[in-house]
Design a protein around this motif. Structure first.
Motif, PDB file in Angstrom:
ATOM      1  N   UNK A  88     -12.712  -3.235   5.813  1.00 56.99           N
ATOM      2  CA  UNK A  88     -12.927  -3.994   7.050  1.00 56.99           C
ATOM      3  C   UNK A  88     -11.854  -5.071   7.207  1.00 56.99           C
ATOM      4  N   UNK A  89     -11.548  -5.760   6.111  1.00 58.55           N
ATOM      5  CA  UNK A  89     -10.507  -6.796   6.167  1.00 58.55           C
ATOM      6  C   UNK A  89      -9.166  -6.215   6.610  1.00 58.55           C
ATOM      7  N   UNK A  90      -8.848  -5.038   6.075  1.00 53.56           N
ATOM      8  CA  UNK A  90      -7.553  -4.427   6.395  1.00 53.56           C
ATOM      9  C   UNK A  90      -7.535  -3.967   7.848  1.00 53.56           C
ATOM     10  N   UNK A  91      -8.654  -3.360   8.255  1.00 54.05           N
ATOM     11  CA  UNK A  91      -8.737  -2.832   9.616  1.00 54.05           C
ATOM     12  C   UNK A  91      -8.614  -3.951  10.658  1.00 54.05           C
ATOM     13  N   UNK A  92      -9.132  -5.133  10.327  1.00 54.42           N
ATOM     14  CA  UNK A  92      -9.170  -6.228  11.311  1.00 54.42           C
ATOM     15  C   UNK A  92      -8.103  -7.293  11.040  1.00 54.42           C
ATOM     16  N   UNK A  93      -7.090  -6.938  10.271  1.00 54.77           N
ATOM     17  CA  UNK A  93      -6.042  -7.918   9.955  1.00 54.77           C
ATOM     18  C   UNK A  93      -5.022  -7.975  11.093  1.00 54.77           C
ATOM     19  N   UNK A  94      -5.374  -8.737  12.118  1.00 55.09           N
ATOM     20  CA  UNK A  94      -4.525  -8.818  13.309  1.00 55.09           C
ATOM     21  C   UNK A  94      -3.421  -9.869  13.176  1.00 55.09           C
ATOM     22  N   UNK A 114      -7.836 -15.607  -4.294  1.00 54.85           N
ATOM     23  CA  UNK A 114      -6.579 -14.853  -4.343  1.00 54.85           C
ATOM     24  C   UNK A 114      -5.999 -14.718  -2.940  1.00 54.85           C
ATOM     25  N   UNK A 115      -4.687 -14.496  -2.880  1.00 55.88           N
ATOM     26  CA  UNK A 115      -3.996 -14.419  -1.596  1.00 55.88           C
ATOM     27  C   UNK A 115      -3.314 -13.075  -1.399  1.00 55.88           C
ATOM     28  N   UNK A 116      -3.241 -12.650  -0.130  1.00 53.71           N
ATOM     29  CA  UNK A 116      -2.663 -11.345   0.198  1.00 53.71           C
ATOM     30  C   UNK A 116      -1.916 -11.405   1.522  1.00 53.71           C
ATOM     31  N   UNK A 117      -0.980 -10.489   1.662  1.00 48.17           N
ATOM     32  CA  UNK A 117      -0.432 -10.174   2.980  1.00 48.17           C
ATOM     33  C   UNK A 117      -1.005  -8.825   3.357  1.00 48.17           C
ATOM     34  N   UNK A 118      -1.406  -8.696   4.602  1.00 47.90           N
ATOM     35  CA  UNK A 118      -1.903  -7.406   5.084  1.00 47.90           C
ATOM     36  C   UNK A 118      -1.074  -7.044   6.303  1.00 47.90           C
ATOM     37  N   UNK A 119      -0.157  -6.124   6.121  1.00 44.90           N
ATOM     38  CA  UNK A 119       0.781  -5.757   7.185  1.00 44.90           C
ATOM     39  C   UNK A 119       0.733  -4.247   7.379  1.00 44.90           C
ATOM     40  N   UNK A 120       0.454  -3.842   8.612  1.00 54.45           N
ATOM     41  CA  UNK A 120       0.397  -2.411   8.945  1.00 54.45           C
ATOM     42  C   UNK A 120      -0.490  -1.641   7.973  1.00 54.45           C
ATOM     43  N   UNK A 121      -1.612  -2.222   7.623  1.00 57.86           N
ATOM     44  CA  UNK A 121      -2.574  -1.532   6.779  1.00 57.86           C
ATOM     45  C   UNK A 121      -2.252  -1.578   5.291  1.00 57.86           C
ATOM     46  N   UNK A 122      -1.139  -2.227   4.944  1.00 62.59           N
ATOM     47  CA  UNK A 122      -0.771  -2.297   3.523  1.00 62.59           C
ATOM     48  C   UNK A 122      -1.090  -3.682   2.969  1.00 62.59           C
ATOM     49  N   UNK A 123      -1.665  -3.691   1.778  1.00 59.83           N
ATOM     50  CA  UNK A 123      -2.076  -4.939   1.136  1.00 59.83           C
ATOM     51  C   UNK A 123      -1.112  -5.271   0.008  1.00 59.83           C
ATOM     52  N   UNK A 124      -0.625  -6.487   0.014  1.00 60.94           N
ATOM     53  CA  UNK A 124       0.253  -6.942  -1.076  1.00 60.94           C
ATOM     54  C   UNK A 124      -0.229  -8.318  -1.524  1.00 60.94           C
ATOM     55  N   UNK A 125      -0.411  -8.488  -2.819  1.00 64.99           N
ATOM     56  CA  UNK A 125      -0.890  -9.778  -3.290  1.00 64.99           C
ATOM     57  C   UNK A 125       0.228 -10.815  -3.250  1.00 64.99           C
ATOM     58  N   UNK A 126      -0.125 -12.032  -2.849  1.00 64.03           N
ATOM     59  CA  UNK A 126       0.814 -13.153  -2.961  1.00 64.03           C
ATOM     60  C   UNK A 126       0.213 -14.140  -3.960  1.00 64.03           C
ATOM     61  N   UNK A 127       1.004 -14.487  -4.923  1.00 62.85           N
ATOM     62  CA  UNK A 127       0.507 -15.375  -5.968  1.00 62.85           C
ATOM     63  C   UNK A 127       0.344 -16.782  -5.418  1.00 62.85           C
TER      64      UNK A 127
END
Lengths: 131, 109
Positions: A88-94, A114-127
């Motif tokens: 749901x988080x990824x789907x609604x990451x506008x 924890x922190x993340x970037x969610x871009x075009x459905x891809x999740x990447x952790x940011x420290x």
């Protein structure tokens, strides 16, 4: 990303106060560094969903514009699941320009942020680097 | 009737990068239809299959959430400002489609 400890503490405090429902809010600042926190109302008042109250969202976005602040991060809590973006988080990451911070209360004694970037459905952790 | 519509960052890739669009129409629906005529990709981003506003897209007419006016049929006039702003939303569970209208608690008290 750099994050002042007081913001992490405030996010965790709000998450604990609003459980069993999910808590949410925004961090604003410049150059990716947060200088202000906006605690927001979860219009869903739900343990599994959050949606910022729309009028409040517009008001805060306008306030950020007027103050010359950018959206740095969007935070919310997961009360029973890990601090990792759900489908749901990824789907609604506008808001790909923002970091998505998630605090898990799964272990109530040791909330995990924890922190993340969610871009075009891809999740990447940011420290998160506390200062 | 020409109205300035503010486009959020995340949707600008569907509007050739434009942050504002001058659109014609007498209602929010007509404005969106006019934008879709200019930028066909825009439609599925803001409208659901039944041509209503997508549940997680907020539209404001002069800073009022149109859901509390007349929704997509909210009338607009020359000089009005319309802003489109995706909801800030998510959550640990359920699916985005399960957010029920009956569960909405953001109506003004």
């Amino acid at each position: 990303m750099k994050l002042e400890r007081r913001f992490a503490d405030a996010i965790i405090e709000q998450a604990l106060a609003e459980q069993p429902n999910e808590a949410c809010g925004l961090l604003a600042g410049n150059d990716g560094i947060a200088t202000r926190i906006f605690k927001m109302t979860n219009a869903e008042r739900s343990p599994v969903l959050y949606r910022m109250e729309p009028a409040e969202q517009l008001r805060v976005f306008n306030e950020m514009d007027e103050a010359g602040l950018e959206l740095v991060a969007i935070y919310h809590s997961h009360t029973r699941s890990p601090a990792y973006p759900s489908s749901t988080d990824v789907q609604l990451a506008y808001y790909p320009e923002a970091a998505y911070l998630i605090v898990s209360l799964r272990d109530i004694e040791q909330p995990e942020l924890r922190g993340f970037r969610i871009v075009d459905g891809k999740v990447e952790e940011v420290e998160l680097e506390y200062e | 009737m020409t109205v300035t519509v503010k486009i959020p960052t995340v949707l600008r890739k569907h509007t050739d990068g434009n942050a504002t669009i001058e659109a014609s129409g007498a209602s929010v629906k007509e404005l969106i239809q006019d934008i879709v005529r200019q930028y066909p990709d825009f439609k599925e981003r803001v409208l659901s299959d039944d041509d209503q506003l997508h549940r997680f897209i907020n539209v404001y007419a002069n800073d009022e959430d149109v859901r509390y006016l007349d929704g997509i049929d909210t009338k607009v006039s020359d000089g009005d400002t319309v802003a489109i702003l995706p909801a800030v939303a998510g959550g640990s569970g359920g699916s985005a489609n399960e957010v029920s209208e009956t569960n909405r608690s953001d109506r003004p008290a």
